[in-house]
Scaffold this active site. Structure first.
Site, PDB file in Angstrom:
ATOM      1  N   HIS A  38      38.158  40.055  29.264  1.00 57.14           N
ATOM      2  CA  HIS A  38      38.326  40.242  30.710  1.00 57.14           C
ATOM      3  C   HIS A  38      39.368  41.304  31.056  1.00 57.14           C
ATOM      4  O   HIS A  38      39.467  41.718  32.206  1.00 57.14           O
ATOM      5  CB  HIS A  38      38.705  38.912  31.370  1.00 57.14           C
ATOM      6  CG  HIS A  38      37.565  37.939  31.393  1.00 57.14           C
ATOM      7  ND1 HIS A  38      36.827  37.685  32.529  1.00 57.14           N
ATOM      8  CD2 HIS A  38      37.020  37.177  30.418  1.00 57.14           C
ATOM      9  CE1 HIS A  38      35.879  36.796  32.244  1.00 57.14           C
ATOM     10  NE2 HIS A  38      35.982  36.473  30.966  1.00 57.14           N
ATOM     11  N   ASP A  90      44.096  47.254  35.111  1.00 55.44           N
ATOM     12  CA  ASP A  90      43.404  45.986  35.364  1.00 55.44           C
ATOM     13  C   ASP A  90      42.030  46.050  34.710  1.00 55.44           C
ATOM     14  O   ASP A  90      41.353  47.091  34.810  1.00 55.44           O
ATOM     15  CB  ASP A  90      43.240  45.791  36.879  1.00 55.44           C
ATOM     16  CG  ASP A  90      43.381  44.340  37.307  1.00 55.44           C
ATOM     17  OD1 ASP A  90      43.047  43.454  36.500  1.00 55.44           O
ATOM     18  OD2 ASP A  90      43.819  44.092  38.447  1.00 55.44           O
TER      19      ASP A  90
HETATM   20  P1  ADQ Z   1      43.044  38.251  37.228  1.00 59.06           P
HETATM   21  O1  ADQ Z   1      44.118  39.097  36.607  1.00 59.06           O
HETATM   22  O2  ADQ Z   1      43.448  36.895  37.649  1.00 59.06           O
HETATM   23  O3  ADQ Z   1      41.768  38.151  36.272  1.00 59.06           O
HETATM   24  P2  ADQ Z   1      41.463  39.249  39.652  1.00 59.06           P
HETATM   25  O4  ADQ Z   1      40.165  39.687  39.124  1.00 59.06           O
HETATM   26  O5  ADQ Z   1      42.008  40.208  40.656  1.00 59.06           O
HETATM   27  O6  ADQ Z   1      42.562  39.140  38.521  1.00 59.06           O
HETATM   28  O7  ADQ Z   1      41.439  37.834  40.410  1.00 59.06           O
HETATM   29  C1  ADQ Z   1      40.713  36.770  40.002  1.00 59.06           C
HETATM   30  C2  ADQ Z   1      40.538  35.742  41.144  1.00 59.06           C
HETATM   31  O8  ADQ Z   1      41.772  35.133  41.533  1.00 59.06           O
HETATM   32  C3  ADQ Z   1      39.912  36.306  42.414  1.00 59.06           C
HETATM   33  O9  ADQ Z   1      38.787  35.522  42.736  1.00 59.06           O
HETATM   34  C4  ADQ Z   1      40.987  36.159  43.476  1.00 59.06           C
HETATM   35  O10 ADQ Z   1      40.492  35.837  44.771  1.00 59.06           O
HETATM   36  C5  ADQ Z   1      41.840  35.039  42.953  1.00 59.06           C
HETATM   37  N1  ADQ Z   1      43.213  35.256  43.440  1.00 59.06           N
HETATM   38  C6  ADQ Z   1      44.020  36.288  43.156  1.00 59.06           C
HETATM   39  N2  ADQ Z   1      45.176  36.184  43.871  1.00 59.06           N
HETATM   40  C7  ADQ Z   1      45.064  35.071  44.618  1.00 59.06           C
HETATM   41  C8  ADQ Z   1      45.885  34.430  45.592  1.00 59.06           C
HETATM   42  N3  ADQ Z   1      47.047  34.979  45.942  1.00 59.06           N
HETATM   43  N4  ADQ Z   1      45.453  33.270  46.164  1.00 59.06           N
HETATM   44  C9  ADQ Z   1      44.266  32.768  45.825  1.00 59.06           C
HETATM   45  N5  ADQ Z   1      43.426  33.326  44.945  1.00 59.06           N
HETATM   46  C10 ADQ Z   1      43.820  34.468  44.353  1.00 59.06           C
HETATM   47  C11 ADQ Z   1      41.340  38.677  35.012  1.00 59.06           C
HETATM   48  C12 ADQ Z   1      41.522  40.180  34.795  1.00 59.06           C
HETATM   49  C13 ADQ Z   1      40.800  40.971  35.893  1.00 59.06           C
HETATM   50  C14 ADQ Z   1      39.321  40.553  35.961  1.00 59.06           C
HETATM   51  C15 ADQ Z   1      39.179  39.023  36.014  1.00 59.06           C
HETATM   52  C16 ADQ Z   1      37.724  38.587  35.863  1.00 59.06           C
HETATM   53  O11 ADQ Z   1      42.903  40.532  34.749  1.00 59.06           O
HETATM   54  O12 ADQ Z   1      40.901  42.369  35.662  1.00 59.06           O
HETATM   55  O13 ADQ Z   1      38.725  41.103  37.119  1.00 59.06           O
HETATM   56  O14 ADQ Z   1      39.911  38.411  34.950  1.00 59.06           O
HETATM   57  O15 ADQ Z   1      37.151  39.115  34.707  1.00 59.06           O
END
Ligand code: ADQ
Length: 406
Positions: free
Chosen positions: A101, A310
């Site tokens: 991921h 990211d």
């Molecule tokens: P993350 O680093 O967690 O994931 P991201 O893809 O931006 O990053 O977010 C994942 C989920 O978390 C989203 O559905 C988002 O809405 C939720 N989220 C983020 N901040 C939040 C908040 N403040 N309150 C509530 N919900 C929140 C990792 C990788 C990413 C990749 C994902 C999926 O780092 O690059 O996109 O996995 O593969």
């Protein structure tokens, strides 16, 4: 074992030492920073490396009896890189896929990891290895060719090494469109939107939603906003920035540091720019439901998503998905997020440059409706159609089509 809506989940307990060495240690203090190009934050501790291998062995031991002959096995993310090899050593012949991921770093950075070769050799026990973008895929193939001396067929992503082969390919992950769109129709979402709009009154709301993680570029983003206010002091009354950032991985020191830094930078700007009736930056240290986030996104005319690095970034896709097609907001997106490879119609920025971020904010504030619509229309189809269900299908179909290892 728990059953929930047709899904059975099996969990095991980890000891405090396992969590320390495996989760907080090797996974989140070694692999996570290194894979996000942060050599300065990467810790190389032999003990945590051993903990990582020990816990992967435990996962393999626990899951093996649950796997049936014709099952496809799909392993996820950097916590479990060697799991496939551990399963193979137990005689598992099933097709096993792996999806990363997060980014795969360039070879020159990756070789700083002690035992890097051993780690990649274990990965070649998977049948199919998925990455978020072509860029991370290319870095992985480069490593296999240059460091391992493997034979790589770029057209098919087939890696042949010591008599066995694996396929590596990019599968950009998408959002759960149906679920997210349904959340947007709820009363909770509408209330959240109204709350945001009424609290910002005549000012334009700009929003950022991130886990509190140094890869998300939060202090750098605040510097960019500070630069915008410095360059356009007359706009302080027009704009309010809302940062939603719930804490994560609080036991890891670099995460405590990032939280302190963000609070300090936000405090400085608010101290210098606030008036009795106005605070330019609202910093909220908690998470919200997807329904509420949908409402906040829709009520915000600018979405600021500026990670330093990211794998993909689903917030960028969710922001666009929540917009009103007749009056869409503007997404400002880091060119270093995997999402930028699909969302080239966002306003792309270099998140390290405060001037670039400041310029993008000005451009977004002044962007005419027809251009906002054009950019939105160019992005929404891929966000809707390349959704997470489609992603799952594409990966699993490709995995099922590969021959089994014998
Ligand atoms: P993350 O680093 O967690 O994931 P991201 O893809 O931006 O990053 O977010 C994942 C989920 O978390 C989203 O559905 C988002 O809405 C939720 N989220 C983020 N901040 C939040 C908040 N403040 N309150 C509530 N919900 C929140 C990792 C990788 C990413 C990749 C994902 C999926 O780092 O690059 O996109 O996995 O593969």
């Amino acid at each position: 074992m728990q059953r929930n809506g047709g899904v059975t989940t099996a969990t095991i307990d980890l000891s405090a030492r396992d969590i320390d060495e495996y989760y907080n240690g090797y996974a989140n203090s070694t692999l996570w920073p290194l894979f996000h190009y942060r050599l300065d934050l990467t810790e190389y501790e032999r003990e945590t490396g051993k903990g990582y291998e020990r816990v992967n062995e435990r996962f393999a031991e626990s899951v093996t009896p649950l796997i049936e002959d014709d099952d496809l096995v799909w392993v996820h993310d950097y916590h479990l890189l060697p799991l496939g090899e551990r399963l193979r050593s137990r005689g598992l012949k099933n097709r096993i896929g792996f999806f990363l991921h997060i980014p795969w770093p360039p070879t020159r950075l990756f070789v700083s990891l002690p035992f890097h070769e051993r780690l990649v050799r274990t990965m070649l026990e998977y049948d199919l290895i998925g990455f978020q973008t072509e860029e991370w895929l290319e870095s992985f193939l480069h490593y296999c060719r240059k460091e391992l001396g493997a034979e790589v067929d770029d057209a098919t992503g087939t890696i042949t090494f010591e008599g066995r082969s694996a396929v590596a390919k990019a599968y950009p992950i998408g959002i759960d469109w149906d679920h997210f769109a349904a959340q947007g129709k709820t009363g909770e979402s509408r209330q959240a939107e109204q709350r945001l709009i009424s609290s910002t009154r005549h000012r334009t709301a700009m929003i950022g939603v991130d886990r509190l993680d140094y890869s998300k570029g939060l202090p750098e983003r605040i510097d960019g906003i500070g630069r915008f206010f410095d360059q356009h002091p007359e706009r302080v009354r027009d704009l309010v920035y809302i940062q939603i950032a719930p804490p994560s991985r609080e036991d890891v020191e670099s995460y405590q540091h990032i939280r302190g830094l963000l609070e300090q930078k936000t405090g400085q700007i608010n101290g210098a720019r606030s008036e009795v009736d106005l605070v330019p930056i609202r910093y909220v240290n908690r998470g919200y439901s997807h329904a509420e986030l949908f409402g906040f996104f829709r009520g915000s005319k600018i979405g600021l998503v500026t990670p330093l690095r990211d794998g993909m970034n689903l917030v960028a896709k969710e922001y666009v998905a929540a917009q009103d097609p007749d009056d869409p907001g503007v997404l400002i997106l880091s060119r270093f997020a995997g999402a930028a490879s699909q969302l080239g119609d966002a306003v792309l920025v270099n998140p390290h440059s405060p001037d670039d971020v400041s310029h993008a904010i000005k451009k977004a504030l002044e962007m005419p409706l027809d251009e906002r619509k054009r950019r939105y229309n160019a992005m929404i189809a891929t966000i809707r159609d390349d959704n997470v269900q489609d992603w799952t299908k594409r990966f699993c179909n490709d995995l099922a089509a590969l021959p089994t290892k014998n």
